[in-house]
Design a protein around this motif. Sequence first.
Motif, mmCIF file in Angstrom:
data_model
loop_
_atom_site.group_PDB
_atom_site.id
_atom_site.type_symbol
_atom_site.label_atom_id
_atom_site.label_comp_id
_atom_site.label_asym_id
_atom_site.label_seq_id
_atom_site.Cartn_x
_atom_site.Cartn_y
_atom_site.Cartn_z
ATOM 1 N N SER A 223 9.871 -3.317 -4.150
ATOM 2 C CA SER A 223 10.993 -1.741 -5.144
ATOM 3 C C SER A 223 9.183 -1.703 -5.394
ATOM 4 O O SER A 223 8.564 -1.621 -6.093
ATOM 5 C CB SER A 223 11.104 -2.780 -5.515
ATOM 6 O OG SER A 223 12.463 -3.520 -4.956
ATOM 7 N N ASP A 224 9.492 -0.006 -5.044
ATOM 8 C CA ASP A 224 8.250 1.216 -5.931
ATOM 9 C C ASP A 224 9.153 1.989 -6.705
ATOM 10 O O ASP A 224 10.164 2.122 -6.774
ATOM 11 C CB ASP A 224 7.396 2.109 -4.992
ATOM 12 C CG ASP A 224 8.204 1.999 -4.203
ATOM 13 O OD1 ASP A 224 9.048 3.460 -4.721
ATOM 14 O OD2 ASP A 224 8.601 2.270 -2.598
ATOM 15 N N THR A 225 8.696 3.099 -7.306
ATOM 16 C CA THR A 225 9.100 3.819 -8.936
ATOM 17 C C THR A 225 8.466 5.535 -8.088
ATOM 18 O O THR A 225 8.092 6.045 -8.849
ATOM 19 C CB THR A 225 8.584 4.023 -9.941
ATOM 20 O OG1 THR A 225 6.589 3.538 -9.884
ATOM 21 C CG2 THR A 225 9.443 2.311 -10.898
ATOM 22 N N GLY B 117 2.233 2.022 10.488
ATOM 23 C CA GLY B 117 2.209 1.095 9.704
ATOM 24 C C GLY B 117 4.266 0.597 9.953
ATOM 25 O O GLY B 117 3.731 -0.766 10.026
ATOM 26 N N LEU B 118 4.425 1.175 9.221
ATOM 27 C CA LEU B 118 6.160 0.836 9.560
ATOM 28 C C LEU B 118 6.371 0.413 10.784
ATOM 29 O O LEU B 118 7.075 -0.818 11.142
ATOM 30 C CB LEU B 118 6.512 1.400 9.138
ATOM 31 C CG LEU B 118 6.597 2.124 7.095
ATOM 32 C CD1 LEU B 118 7.637 2.715 6.862
ATOM 33 C CD2 LEU B 118 6.957 0.363 6.281
ATOM 34 N N ASN B 119 6.227 1.335 11.843
ATOM 35 C CA ASN B 119 6.182 0.790 13.054
ATOM 36 C C ASN B 119 5.951 -0.196 13.528
ATOM 37 O O ASN B 119 6.544 -1.881 13.984
ATOM 38 C CB ASN B 119 5.951 1.839 13.919
ATOM 39 C CG ASN B 119 5.956 1.598 15.536
ATOM 40 O OD1 ASN B 119 5.101 1.173 16.234
ATOM 41 N ND2 ASN B 119 7.456 1.924 15.925
ATOM 42 N N ARG C 96 1.194 -1.517 0.012
ATOM 43 C CA ARG C 96 0.152 -0.247 -0.120
ATOM 44 C C ARG C 96 0.832 1.281 -0.036
ATOM 45 O O ARG C 96 0.539 2.186 -0.831
ATOM 46 C CB ARG C 96 -0.835 0.156 1.211
ATOM 47 C CG ARG C 96 -1.936 -0.422 0.882
ATOM 48 C CD ARG C 96 -3.524 -0.316 2.145
ATOM 49 N NE ARG C 96 -3.181 1.177 2.572
ATOM 50 C CZ ARG C 96 -3.058 1.423 3.557
ATOM 51 N NH1 ARG C 96 -2.968 0.875 4.607
ATOM 52 N NH2 ARG C 96 -3.405 3.438 3.725
ATOM 53 N N ASN C 97 2.095 1.466 0.679
ATOM 54 C CA ASN C 97 3.096 2.648 0.701
ATOM 55 C C ASN C 97 3.511 2.485 -0.880
ATOM 56 O O ASN C 97 3.992 3.371 -0.635
ATOM 57 C CB ASN C 97 4.166 2.463 2.036
ATOM 58 C CG ASN C 97 3.231 2.751 3.449
ATOM 59 O OD1 ASN C 97 2.473 3.573 3.841
ATOM 60 N ND2 ASN C 97 3.935 1.503 4.305
ATOM 61 N N ALA C 98 3.699 1.957 -1.112
ATOM 62 C CA ALA C 98 4.291 1.741 -1.977
ATOM 63 C C ALA C 98 3.929 2.211 -3.343
ATOM 64 O O ALA C 98 3.440 3.262 -4.217
ATOM 65 C CB ALA C 98 4.944 0.743 -2.428
ATOM 66 N N PHE D 183 5.012 8.741 13.129
ATOM 67 C CA PHE D 183 5.508 9.444 12.131
ATOM 68 C C PHE D 183 4.930 9.044 10.714
ATOM 69 O O PHE D 183 5.184 8.070 10.338
ATOM 70 C CB PHE D 183 6.995 8.882 11.711
ATOM 71 C CG PHE D 183 7.617 10.120 11.237
ATOM 72 C CD1 PHE D 183 8.060 11.192 10.954
ATOM 73 C CD2 PHE D 183 8.005 9.199 9.767
ATOM 74 C CE1 PHE D 183 8.422 11.825 10.210
ATOM 75 C CE2 PHE D 183 8.850 9.666 8.860
ATOM 76 C CZ PHE D 183 8.924 11.520 9.067
ATOM 77 N N SER D 184 4.605 10.460 10.462
ATOM 78 C CA SER D 184 3.798 10.030 9.231
ATOM 79 C C SER D 184 4.302 11.271 8.172
ATOM 80 O O SER D 184 3.986 12.524 8.748
ATOM 81 C CB SER D 184 2.662 10.185 9.145
ATOM 82 O OG SER D 184 1.538 10.146 8.289
ATOM 83 N N THR D 185 4.739 11.288 7.049
ATOM 84 C CA THR D 185 4.283 12.268 5.639
ATOM 85 C C THR D 185 3.004 12.594 5.315
ATOM 86 O O THR D 185 2.948 13.611 4.509
ATOM 87 C CB THR D 185 5.157 12.668 5.022
ATOM 88 O OG1 THR D 185 5.134 11.479 4.500
ATOM 89 C CG2 THR D 185 7.108 12.209 5.764
ATOM 90 N N LYS D 186 2.030 12.076 5.771
ATOM 91 C CA LYS D 186 0.792 11.861 4.979
ATOM 92 C C LYS D 186 0.217 12.685 5.860
ATOM 93 O O LYS D 186 -0.362 12.317 6.989
ATOM 94 C CB LYS D 186 0.617 10.878 4.114
ATOM 95 C CG LYS D 186 1.625 10.108 3.306
ATOM 96 C CD LYS D 186 0.825 8.625 3.516
ATOM 97 C CE LYS D 186 1.982 7.922 3.223
ATOM 98 N NZ LYS D 186 1.793 6.068 3.113
ATOM 99 N N ALA D 187 -0.798 13.298 5.033
ATOM 100 C CA ALA D 187 -1.921 14.270 5.715
ATOM 101 C C ALA D 187 -3.410 13.358 6.657
ATOM 102 O O ALA D 187 -2.860 14.132 7.845
ATOM 103 C CB ALA D 187 -3.242 15.038 4.482
HETATM 104 P P1 ADP Z 1 0.842 6.085 6.831
HETATM 105 O O1 ADP Z 1 1.433 5.061 5.782
HETATM 106 O O2 ADP Z 1 0.140 6.416 7.468
HETATM 107 O O3 ADP Z 1 2.206 7.769 6.883
HETATM 108 P P2 ADP Z 1 3.452 4.606 7.749
HETATM 109 O O4 ADP Z 1 4.313 4.096 9.083
HETATM 110 O O5 ADP Z 1 3.170 3.316 7.069
HETATM 111 O O6 ADP Z 1 2.486 5.191 8.119
HETATM 112 O O7 ADP Z 1 4.973 5.332 7.031
HETATM 113 C C1 ADP Z 1 5.464 6.205 7.577
HETATM 114 C C2 ADP Z 1 5.682 7.276 6.458
HETATM 115 O O8 ADP Z 1 6.875 6.617 5.689
HETATM 116 C C3 ADP Z 1 5.048 7.818 5.476
HETATM 117 O O9 ADP Z 1 3.967 8.581 6.124
HETATM 118 C C4 ADP Z 1 6.099 7.948 3.950
HETATM 119 O O10 ADP Z 1 6.941 9.520 4.073
HETATM 120 C C5 ADP Z 1 6.913 7.204 4.446
HETATM 121 N N1 ADP Z 1 7.112 6.476 2.987
HETATM 122 C C6 ADP Z 1 6.577 5.028 3.916
HETATM 123 N N2 ADP Z 1 6.412 4.096 2.632
HETATM 124 C C7 ADP Z 1 7.079 5.041 1.756
HETATM 125 C C8 ADP Z 1 7.291 4.636 0.665
HETATM 126 N N3 ADP Z 1 7.855 3.166 -0.063
HETATM 127 N N4 ADP Z 1 7.715 5.766 -0.390
HETATM 128 C C9 ADP Z 1 8.434 6.118 0.142
HETATM 129 N N5 ADP Z 1 8.229 6.720 1.645
HETATM 130 C C10 ADP Z 1 7.550 6.037 2.419
#
Ligand code: ADP
Length: 848
Positions: A764-766, A793-795, A726-728, A783-787
């Motif tokens: 791997s994503d692009t 998720g990653l944690n 999903r993140n990718a 920690f998130s960069t998305k609004a």
């Molecule tokens: P969320 O997806 O809710 O922001 P995550 O823990 O999944 O939380 O991700 C944390 C942050 O890591 C994201 O906000 C994003 O900035 C960065 N990130 C995660 N996966 C990718 C990716 N495939 N490419 C670029 N940045 C990513």
Amino acid sequence: MPSRPSAKPLLSEPLTPSRWWRHWWRKQTPHRQDRFAMLAPLIAVLLFFAAIGSSFMYLRLEEIDREQEAVKRDVEYTQQQIRLRLLERQEQLMRIGRDISNEEVDAQEFVSRAESLVAQHPDLQSVSWIDERRRIKASYSAPSLPTPLVRVVDTLLRPGGDTESTFSLARDLQQPVYAQPAGKSEVVPLLQLHIPLADRGHFAGVLLAEYSNENLLRYGVPAEVLAKYAVALLNGNGRVLAGNAGPIHSVGTRLLPWSSQSEAYEIPVSPVGNGLVLRAQAYRTSQGVIGSGLFWLVGALSVLTAWMLIGNWRHTRRRLQAQQALVSETNFRRAMESSMLTGMRALDMQGRITYVNTAFCRMTGWSESALVGHTAPFVHWPEEDRAYLAARLEDELNGRTPPGGFQVRVKRRDGSVFDGRMYVAPLIDAVGKQTGWMTSMTDITEPNRIREQLSASYERFTKVLEALDASVSVAPINSHELLFANKLYRLWFGVQTEGHEKLVAQAGVPTIPPSDETMDDVDAFAGLPTDSLTDTQAESSEVFVPELGKWLEVRTRYLSWVDARLVQMVIATDITPRRRAEEQSAAQAERAQTSSRLITMGEMASSVAHELNQPLAAISNYCNGMVSRIKGNGIAEADLLAALDKTARQAQRAGQIIQRIQSFVKRSEPNRSPSDVEHMVSEAVELAGIELRRRNVRLSHYVAARLPRLQVDPILIEQVLVNLLRNAAEAIDLAQRPTAQRNIELRVIPKLMDEKAGIEFSVSDTGRGLAPEVQERLFEAFFSTKAEGMGIGLNLCRTIVESHLGRMQAENLYNGNEGTGCRFSFWLPLAQSSIAQIGPANTPPTPE
Ligand code: ADP
């Protein structure tokens, strides 16, 4: 050691021999002095021998001298006697001769006178009257002689014989001539006297008298001379005519070294001249016996003296050795005495100090003179203790001291006081009589201080152990004896070893094989080096004790106890609160995982709705079509069946989507089981596919063939994969890549990490990749960069991977310097025995 005189006065004073001697003597070591002193008796004895020897020689020479004198005197006296006798005979014969010359005597008268003369004098053997023509006119011989005629013929009718020449000599000299004819050996030689006869001034023959040498000796030599000497008559040639040739020495005399030749003396008998020699040799029998007796006595005395000297010498040598041993022993004892720290004090039977050693003086600070010779109260008694010490002294003198000694306070000279312990032993002299008491004293201030310190530290130690919130117990192996137990142990288990043994058993420490009765006291680890046991690390495990309702962390360790026994120490710490916290956090984590899945679904809700919308719209379309065609009767049964079949498949598809979502979000107990990698990947791809399709992203995936199963919880791994995919997709969408670049690649391959086999999943994503500040905080919670991102998720993904003992990492992908996306990967080990800290098998019944 004699004090050595200094060199200065010696130099200033003249060096006399006696001074030099004294100086030299003092320079010698005592040992050498003793050696020199030992020479003195030797020299004395040697001098004694020399004196004895020389006095012997002197006496002997004196004696020989004396003897020679005596021999000479006696021989001369004897010669005188013989001479007188011969002269007397000569006189008588000459008287006859005169009478013959005066023609007063004829042949007959001559014979009778000769007969009376021979009878009177036994030494005279024959008398003959010989005329000038050598004819025998008359002759008389002693009857003891051989036939006189034969003799006369033999002696006189032999021209050129001895007799004939003597006859001529007498005729020529007109004087009496003595002759000693040599004669034949078998004929007894006789001494001849030729007295010339005269007839009116003319030679008228001779009167021949013959003496027996034998009788001359026998009657001419005095008896006392014969008794003392071996007397002999010799002719001019040294032939023995009469008497003894020499004395035969007695045995004793012969042994004397200087008596090999006896004293002998020779003298010619004067009227005869050289033809007759008197010889005497002394017998020295009696004197020799006395002399040899003396000699042997002196000899024996000398031997005795020498023997005593040797004995004395050896004795002195032994004494010297003993003295040396004594000196070294004394030095050794003195060194020992001054080096030892124990004070020694001797008291006589009246309680007077007779001796103190250096240590005693050092300890008390008092000099020897201040102590020795004094009676109680002693200077080292503190004033306040005098009564007590006087009583102790009384006990001491009466032999009532305890064998373990008694403690006293001792005052030093500087007034300070120390604690001492005194031991008393009777002092016995060489004959076994008690002469006093020997007291040894040790300063026990330091031991007392150490003991106090020790007891204080023991107190502290036990305080700490008692206050410890862990139970500590020590018990020997295979024994029910509890060597040590702290307060908490006693509180939990009482004072028995059961608790200790139970903890050991539950902790799974290698247990000791059950011993039979006979082996009860034998160390079951016999033969095993105890070091290897005691050196091993403490073993630790967590056990649940139902009786206490507590979780305990039990650490056991082998120790070598103070009595060298092998013992086991058990330290049990109450970890119930920690276990509860862990369980709670595990439950929370689980809840978080579920919520995360719900969140994922919430986020995917529009996609899911869209995904469901398709089959539902298709079903609705199929249904509407069939309804209108049934109404218009324009449908064949076969077409209807086909349409219904398609409708059912769409419904099935919708059902599958819902089921998958349901199983994904369903809150299930964590369950690890051998899971098929391919199945997990396809489930995750299906779920993520909804989102991917909505975002118009393509997914290509590669799963290596024949991958082994993983011991994991498949739902959790699927959750990680869905999250990464999903993140990718979101990253690609965010980067607004053209359709051609909207690709995600999922690879699952076997990989070794730290030499451990495992499987690596990589996505791997692009997208735009990870900015450095993002990379740093990527796995932080929230920690998130998305609004609309939650940032968990990653944690959560990393927590899941690490709980499966795996690793997770992220890296940017580059094409030259240009970033072309990023790659998230995680690795899971293949190890079968991965032990989870949280798991139903290990989870004890905990109070909820
Ligand atoms: P969320 O997806 O809710 O922001 P995550 O823990 O999944 O939380 O991700 C944390 C942050 O890591 C994201 O906000 C994003 O900035 C960065 N990130 C995660 N996966 C990718 C990716 N495939 N490419 C670029 N940045 C990513």
